[in-house]
Design a protein around this motif. Structure first.
Motif, PDB file in Angstrom:
ATOM      1  N   ILE A  58      -4.939  -3.699 -21.071  1.00  0.00           N
ATOM      2  CA  ILE A  58      -5.376  -2.309 -21.215  1.00  0.00           C
ATOM      3  C   ILE A  58      -5.915  -1.824 -19.866  1.00  0.00           C
ATOM      4  CG2 ILE A  58      -6.980  -0.739 -22.376  1.00  0.00           C
ATOM      5  CD1 ILE A  58      -4.927  -1.934 -24.272  1.00  0.00           C
ATOM      6  N   GLU A  59      -5.525  -0.600 -19.494  1.00  0.00           N
ATOM      7  CA  GLU A  59      -6.081   0.035 -18.292  1.00  0.00           C
ATOM      8  C   GLU A  59      -6.333   1.500 -18.601  1.00  0.00           C
ATOM      9  OE1 GLU A  59      -3.806  -0.407 -14.764  1.00  0.00           O
ATOM     10  OE2 GLU A  59      -4.087  -2.574 -14.615  1.00  0.00           O
ATOM     11  N   GLY A  60      -7.603   1.866 -18.710  1.00  0.00           N
ATOM     12  CA  GLY A  60      -7.940   3.251 -19.019  1.00  0.00           C
ATOM     13  C   GLY A  60      -7.345   3.688 -20.340  1.00  0.00           C
ATOM     14  N   ASP A  61      -6.568   4.756 -20.318  1.00  0.00           N
ATOM     15  CA  ASP A  61      -5.924   5.261 -21.531  1.00  0.00           C
ATOM     16  C   ASP A  61      -4.498   4.749 -21.687  1.00  0.00           C
ATOM     17  OD1 ASP A  61      -8.180   6.681 -22.160  1.00  0.00           O
ATOM     18  OD2 ASP A  61      -7.469   8.577 -21.320  1.00  0.00           O
ATOM     19  N   THR A  62      -4.173   3.665 -20.983  1.00  0.00           N
ATOM     20  CA  THR A  62      -2.835   3.100 -21.084  1.00  0.00           C
ATOM     21  C   THR A  62      -2.893   1.646 -21.553  1.00  0.00           C
ATOM     22  OG1 THR A  62      -2.688   2.218 -18.823  1.00  0.00           O
ATOM     23  CG2 THR A  62      -2.099   4.536 -19.155  1.00  0.00           C
ATOM     24  N   PHE A  63      -1.795   1.206 -22.153  1.00  0.00           N
ATOM     25  CA  PHE A  63      -1.642  -0.216 -22.465  1.00  0.00           C
ATOM     26  C   PHE A  63      -0.329  -0.689 -21.870  1.00  0.00           C
ATOM     27  CE2 PHE A  63       0.480   1.947 -25.955  1.00  0.00           C
ATOM     28  CZ  PHE A  63       1.592   1.169 -26.225  1.00  0.00           C
ATOM     29  N   LYS A  64      -0.221  -1.999 -21.641  1.00  0.00           N
ATOM     30  CA  LYS A  64       0.955  -2.546 -20.986  1.00  0.00           C
ATOM     31  C   LYS A  64       1.629  -3.598 -21.855  1.00  0.00           C
ATOM     32  CE  LYS A  64      -0.677  -1.555 -16.318  1.00  0.00           C
ATOM     33  NZ  LYS A  64      -0.671  -1.976 -14.902  1.00  0.00           N
ATOM     34  N   VAL A  65       2.950  -3.656 -21.715  1.00  0.00           N
ATOM     35  CA  VAL A  65       3.776  -4.626 -22.419  1.00  0.00           C
ATOM     36  C   VAL A  65       4.563  -5.413 -21.376  1.00  0.00           C
ATOM     37  CG1 VAL A  65       5.794  -4.884 -23.909  1.00  0.00           C
ATOM     38  CG2 VAL A  65       3.969  -3.295 -24.557  1.00  0.00           C
ATOM     39  N   LEU A  66       4.438  -6.731 -21.418  1.00  0.00           N
ATOM     40  CA  LEU A  66       5.210  -7.601 -20.533  1.00  0.00           C
ATOM     41  C   LEU A  66       6.372  -8.158 -21.349  1.00  0.00           C
ATOM     42  CD1 LEU A  66       5.153  -9.008 -17.669  1.00  0.00           C
ATOM     43  CD2 LEU A  66       4.082 -10.945 -18.846  1.00  0.00           C
ATOM     44  N   TYR A  67       7.600  -7.949 -20.883  1.00  0.00           N
ATOM     45  CA  TYR A  67       8.747  -8.404 -21.666  1.00  0.00           C
ATOM     46  C   TYR A  67       9.873  -8.909 -20.780  1.00  0.00           C
ATOM     47  CZ  TYR A  67      11.051  -3.901 -20.580  1.00  0.00           C
ATOM     48  OH  TYR A  67      11.631  -2.834 -19.950  1.00  0.00           O
ATOM     49  N   LYS A  68      10.747  -9.688 -21.404  1.00  0.00           N
ATOM     50  CA  LYS A  68      11.898 -10.254 -20.716  1.00  0.00           C
ATOM     51  C   LYS A  68      13.173  -9.688 -21.322  1.00  0.00           C
ATOM     52  CE  LYS A  68      14.107 -14.698 -19.682  1.00  0.00           C
ATOM     53  NZ  LYS A  68      14.012 -16.175 -19.857  1.00  0.00           N
ATOM     54  N   VAL A  69      14.095  -9.284 -20.498  1.00  0.00           N
ATOM     55  CA  VAL A  69      15.375  -8.770 -20.980  1.00  0.00           C
ATOM     56  C   VAL A  69      16.229  -9.951 -21.460  1.00  0.00           C
ATOM     57  CG1 VAL A  69      17.504  -7.583 -20.374  1.00  0.00           C
ATOM     58  CG2 VAL A  69      15.317  -6.767 -19.468  1.00  0.00           C
ATOM     59  N   VAL A  70      16.493  -9.997 -22.766  1.00  0.00           N
ATOM     60  CA  VAL A  70      17.251 -11.111 -23.342  1.00  0.00           C
ATOM     61  C   VAL A  70      18.417 -10.645 -24.214  1.00  0.00           C
ATOM     62  CG1 VAL A  70      15.332 -12.741 -23.286  1.00  0.00           C
ATOM     63  CG2 VAL A  70      15.631 -11.267 -25.277  1.00  0.00           C
ATOM     64  N   GLY A  71      18.440  -9.383 -24.609  1.00  0.00           N
ATOM     65  CA  GLY A  71      19.490  -8.887 -25.484  1.00  0.00           C
ATOM     66  C   GLY A  71      19.612  -7.380 -25.383  1.00  0.00           C
ATOM     67  N   ILE A  72      20.355  -6.787 -26.329  1.00  0.00           N
ATOM     68  CA  ILE A  72      20.618  -5.357 -26.264  1.00  0.00           C
ATOM     69  C   ILE A  72      19.341  -4.519 -26.387  1.00  0.00           C
ATOM     70  CG2 ILE A  72      21.126  -5.229 -28.747  1.00  0.00           C
ATOM     71  CD1 ILE A  72      23.151  -3.023 -28.080  1.00  0.00           C
ATOM     72  N   GLY A  73      18.400  -4.966 -27.236  1.00  0.00           N
ATOM     73  CA  GLY A  73      17.170  -4.197 -27.422  1.00  0.00           C
ATOM     74  C   GLY A  73      16.328  -4.108 -26.166  1.00  0.00           C
ATOM     75  N   THR A  74      16.071  -5.255 -25.543  1.00  0.00           N
ATOM     76  CA  THR A  74      15.252  -5.256 -24.327  1.00  0.00           C
ATOM     77  C   THR A  74      16.021  -4.666 -23.141  1.00  0.00           C
ATOM     78  OG1 THR A  74      15.867  -7.603 -24.162  1.00  0.00           O
ATOM     79  CG2 THR A  74      13.639  -7.088 -24.936  1.00  0.00           C
ATOM     80  N   LYS A  75      17.338  -4.773 -23.167  1.00  0.00           N
ATOM     81  CA  LYS A  75      18.145  -4.134 -22.113  1.00  0.00           C
ATOM     82  C   LYS A  75      17.992  -2.616 -22.183  1.00  0.00           C
ATOM     83  CE  LYS A  75      21.255  -3.862 -18.836  1.00  0.00           C
ATOM     84  NZ  LYS A  75      20.934  -4.291 -17.444  1.00  0.00           N
ATOM     85  N   LEU A  76      18.028  -2.069 -23.389  1.00  0.00           N
ATOM     86  CA  LEU A  76      17.825  -0.631 -23.555  1.00  0.00           C
ATOM     87  C   LEU A  76      16.407  -0.231 -23.153  1.00  0.00           C
ATOM     88  CD1 LEU A  76      19.659  -0.071 -26.950  1.00  0.00           C
ATOM     89  CD2 LEU A  76      20.299   0.952 -24.759  1.00  0.00           C
ATOM     90  N   LEU A  77      15.442  -1.050 -23.534  1.00  0.00           N
ATOM     91  CA  LEU A  77      14.053  -0.743 -23.195  1.00  0.00           C
ATOM     92  C   LEU A  77      13.867  -0.687 -21.680  1.00  0.00           C
ATOM     93  CD1 LEU A  77      11.197  -0.240 -24.289  1.00  0.00           C
ATOM     94  CD2 LEU A  77      10.822  -2.711 -24.202  1.00  0.00           C
ATOM     95  N   SER A  78      14.540  -1.562 -20.964  1.00  0.00           N
ATOM     96  CA  SER A  78      14.387  -1.606 -19.502  1.00  0.00           C
ATOM     97  C   SER A  78      14.937  -0.358 -18.815  1.00  0.00           C
ATOM     98  CB  SER A  78      15.079  -2.853 -18.940  1.00  0.00           C
ATOM     99  OG  SER A  78      16.492  -2.740 -19.027  1.00  0.00           O
ATOM    100  N   SER A  79      15.709   0.447 -19.529  1.00  0.00           N
ATOM    101  CA  SER A  79      16.305   1.651 -18.929  1.00  0.00           C
ATOM    102  C   SER A  79      15.383   2.865 -18.982  1.00  0.00           C
ATOM    103  CB  SER A  79      17.620   1.989 -19.638  1.00  0.00           C
ATOM    104  OG  SER A  79      17.384   2.421 -20.974  1.00  0.00           O
ATOM    105  N   TYR A  80      14.272   2.776 -19.713  1.00  0.00           N
ATOM    106  CA  TYR A  80      13.375   3.923 -19.838  1.00  0.00           C
ATOM    107  C   TYR A  80      12.636   4.170 -18.527  1.00  0.00           C
ATOM    108  CZ  TYR A  80      14.074   4.656 -24.809  1.00  0.00           C
ATOM    109  OH  TYR A  80      14.625   4.962 -26.018  1.00  0.00           O
ATOM    110  N   LYS A  81      12.572   5.430 -18.128  1.00  0.00           N
ATOM    111  CA  LYS A  81      11.944   5.819 -16.870  1.00  0.00           C
ATOM    112  C   LYS A  81      10.597   6.493 -17.109  1.00  0.00           C
ATOM    113  CE  LYS A  81      15.709   4.514 -14.781  1.00  0.00           C
ATOM    114  NZ  LYS A  81      15.753   3.223 -14.039  1.00  0.00           N
ATOM    115  N   SER A  82       9.845   6.649 -16.048  1.00  0.00           N
ATOM    116  CA  SER A  82       8.559   7.341 -16.113  1.00  0.00           C
ATOM    117  C   SER A  82       8.744   8.759 -16.653  1.00  0.00           C
ATOM    118  CB  SER A  82       7.934   7.389 -14.717  1.00  0.00           C
ATOM    119  OG  SER A  82       6.740   8.137 -14.718  1.00  0.00           O
TER     120      SER A  82
END
Length: 246
Positions: A58-82
């Motif tokens: 947690i940092e201020g009003d944000t939270f963080k997720v640490l993840y590894k690209v292993v399949g279609i779901g995490t591959k799609l997640l990695s494409s999200y931009k700011s």
């Protein structure tokens, strides 16, 4: 709670490992170590199910997720931009409880560092020993961050860094803790469960399981316990080692 949340940053750290920062004051102020968020990675139906991810910090009003690209779901997640938004439910689950313990040992295998770092930041006033395992030096995660909070020992399977071997080999090299906390591959957790039961060490395990609903409705993430079946999403993902059979 379910709503659209803004992506602040989604950065590749190394080798398919990403750190996703999301803005949401409610999750940032109410989540506890060991809890998770359930993320819909697309507005389409492929993949259909949400993906569960531990809250990493947690940092201020944000939270963080640490993840590894292993399949279609995490591959799609990695494409999200700011600035883009994700459909997220959370915080979910039942987390760690370290309130009555002083000397804590963490065992983190691979991406299992994710919830344990959040836990460490909430226990920095205690005596912390952190055991980190990875296959190679390049795959060691969060070592520097953990070193700011406690004593860190690293094991790599190929011996390229730290002690050669698997992370569970380190258990016999450290002082017996008041409480052991672990997250990582299922085979690692099975070994740890057997070890702590043999040596009478209180232990909490953070389990990983495929989930559909994330709130205990679909009953798809059942795990056998001494009191019948429990569900990782609702009753866990953190369980006492002597409570579940894995």
């Amino acid at each position: 709670m379910r709503k659209k949340m803004r992506v602040v940053k989604n950065e590749c750290l190394k080798g398919g490992i990403f750190l996703l920062t999301i803005e949401d004051k409610e999750i940032a102020t109410t989540s506890e170590p060991g809890q998770f968020v359930h993320i819909r990675v697309t507005d389409n139906y492929i993949p259909l199910l949400r993906r569960p991810f531990s809250i990493h910090c947690i940092e201020g009003d944000t939270f963080k997720v640490l993840y590894k690209v292993v399949g279609i779901g995490t591959k799609l997640l990695s494409s999200y931009k700011s600035g883009t938004k994700l459909d997220i439910i959370g915080p979910l689950g039942d987390g760690f409880d370290t309130s009555n313990y002083r000397r804590l040992t963490f065992v983190a295998g691979g991406i299992g560092v994710a919830p344990l770092y959040f836990l460490a930041t909430c226990n920095k006033d205690k005596n912390l020993t952190i055991l980190i395992g990875a296959s190679t030096k390049e795959k060691v995660l969060c070592e520097a961050e953990f070193r700011e909070l406690g004593n860190v020992i690293v094991a790599t399977e190929d011996g390229s860094y730290g002690v050669k071997g698997v992370v569970t080999d380190l258990l016999t090299t450290v002082e017996k803790p008041d409480l052991l906390l672990a997250c990582g591959p299922s085979q690692m957790l099975k070994f740890i469960r057997s070890y702590v039961l043999t040596h009478s060490i209180p232990c909490q395990l953070c389990l990983e399981q495929h989930m559909a609903c994330g709130i205990g409705v679909c009953l798809g993430c059942a795990v056998k316990s001494k009191d019948g079946y429990k569900h990782v999403c609702k009753d866990g993902p953190v369980f006492w080692a002597d409570e579940v059979e894995i």
